[in-house]
Write a protein that holds these residues in place. Structure first.
Motif, PDB file in Angstrom:
ATOM      1  N   LEU A   1     -61.792 -19.461 103.170  1.00 31.73           N
ATOM      2  CA  LEU A   1     -60.442 -19.156 103.921  1.00 31.73           C
ATOM      3  C   LEU A   1     -60.113 -17.835 103.777  1.00 31.73           C
ATOM      4  O   LEU A   1     -59.931 -16.937 104.835  1.00 31.73           O
TER       5      LEU A   1
ATOM      6  N   ARG B   1     -53.951 -20.620 103.424  1.00 34.33           N
ATOM      7  CA  ARG B   1     -54.704 -20.075 102.700  1.00 34.33           C
ATOM      8  C   ARG B   1     -53.561 -19.108 101.139  1.00 34.33           C
ATOM      9  O   ARG B   1     -54.484 -19.478 100.040  1.00 34.33           O
TER      10      ARG B   1
ATOM     11  N   LEU C   1     -53.518 -20.337 109.145  1.00 36.32           N
ATOM     12  CA  LEU C   1     -54.286 -20.190 107.997  1.00 36.32           C
ATOM     13  C   LEU C   1     -54.016 -19.183 106.745  1.00 36.32           C
ATOM     14  O   LEU C   1     -54.596 -19.769 105.590  1.00 36.32           O
TER      15      LEU C   1
ATOM     16  N   LEU D   1     -62.774 -26.796 108.657  1.00 38.59           N
ATOM     17  CA  LEU D   1     -61.962 -27.392 107.372  1.00 38.59           C
ATOM     18  C   LEU D   1     -61.989 -29.056 107.706  1.00 38.59           C
ATOM     19  O   LEU D   1     -61.564 -29.146 106.549  1.00 38.59           O
TER      20      LEU D   1
END
Length: 320
Positions: free
Chosen positions: A278, A124, A120, A184
């Motif tokens: 994010l 981001r 993640l 997501l």
């Protein structure tokens, strides 16, 4: 004897030597030369050897001092090498087999969470870097259309994990990760739809923008697929089932044929919302509620303060 002395008054040697006589008290020339050479060599070589010995002693002393000075550095390197992210931390030894199995199970969920968090974080970072290529204008900074999904980070952050026979890592993973997975996938649907939008009356400047937005949406979608696949793989590894996902009906409000200003507005709203999503998820992993890092870290403290403010507003609205 006096006759011999009187006879040795020439430069070529005594006549007695020429006549075969030898002087018992004389010093041989060869021995004298050899002795002189030895004395000279001793005078030259001994200081050189002494200097070499002193140099060797100083060199060994410097090496010893260097080792002593770098001892702390070597200790720091050894500590870095033994950090958990490079070498898995050893679980505390326990005699109870059930407790040992419980610790192993908790470690599996922690490792799965760390893997998802790292993925993640990269997703981001890449999005924030590539988003800068678009020309964002202040004209479209406001807007919350119906097609934009919402996620309640207040409920996620302040959720209480009651003990139900499982470890805290397992309970937290089972609650948080499915929500991350769903959010997501919702934005994956949005970007798939934005990529197919047709624009009416596009001029040359907008055509350049349109090529750039297609490239950004394509890269964002590709990384989203990769992140979602990573989450699903780790959920399967710890036997956490996926939730059934159905596209939101409100996504139909996102029109597929628009003019250039509306396309710019939709893009900005979607990119801004995805960036905030994010950031919030990253803060949720990094700044768990009730931990010391939330109060010591300035960004974590600001994130929790924002959620507390939202929570208080909602409580007031509920009371009314």
């Amino acid at each position: 004897m006096s006759n011999l002395i009187d006879m040795c008054n020439c430069c070529n040697g005594c006549s007695s030597r020429r006549q075969g006589y030898t002087l018992k008290l004389s010093f041989p020339k060869k021995l004298l030369v050899a002795t002189s050479v030895l004395v000279i060599l001793a005078m030259v070589v001994m200081p050189s050897e002494a200097r070499a010995l002193q140099h060797k002693i100083r060199h060994e002393r410097r090496q010893h001092d260097a080792v002593a000075l770098t001892k702390d550095a070597r200790i720091r390197q050894e500590e870095l090498r033994r950090r958990p992210h490079r070498r898995p931390a050893l679980l505390p030894q326990t005699k109870d087999p059930a407790e040992r199995l419980r610790n192993l199970e908790a470690e599996r969920f922690k490792n799965a969470t760390r893997t998802i968090q790292k993925k993640l974080k990269n997703t981001r970072r890449y999005f924030n870097e590539e988003r800068k290529v678009l020309n964002e204008t202040r004209e479209y900074r406001d807007g919350m259309p119906a097609w934009l999904p919402t996620i309640n980070f207040v409920a996620i952050h302040f959720h209480t994990y009651k003990k139900q026979g499982a470890t805290l890592s397992e309970r937290k993973f089972a609650y948080v990760i499915p929500k991350l997975h769903k959010s997501l996938k919702e934005f994956l649907e949005i970007f798939d739809r934005l990529y197919k939008v047709e624009v009416d009356f596009a001029d040359d400047p907008f055509s350049n923008y349109n090529r750039t937005r297609h490239e950004l949406i394509w890269n964002t979608t590709r990384r989203l697929y990769s992140t979602i696949a990573e989450i699903e793989e780790n959920m399967a590894a710890v036997n956490v089932p996926e939730q059934n996902f159905t596209p939101s009906k409100s996504l139909q409000a996102l029109e597929m044929k628009v003019d250039a200003p509306q396309c710019l507005k939709n893009d900005y709203i979607a990119f801004r919302a995805y960036g905030n999503l994010l950031n919030n998820w990253f803060s949720e992993f990094k700044c768990p509620h009730g931990k010391k890092v939330t109060t010591k870290n300035a960004k974590c403290a600001a994130y929790e303060a924002k959620l507390i403010e939202k929570k208080n507003k909602r409580n007031k609205n509920t009371e009314r």
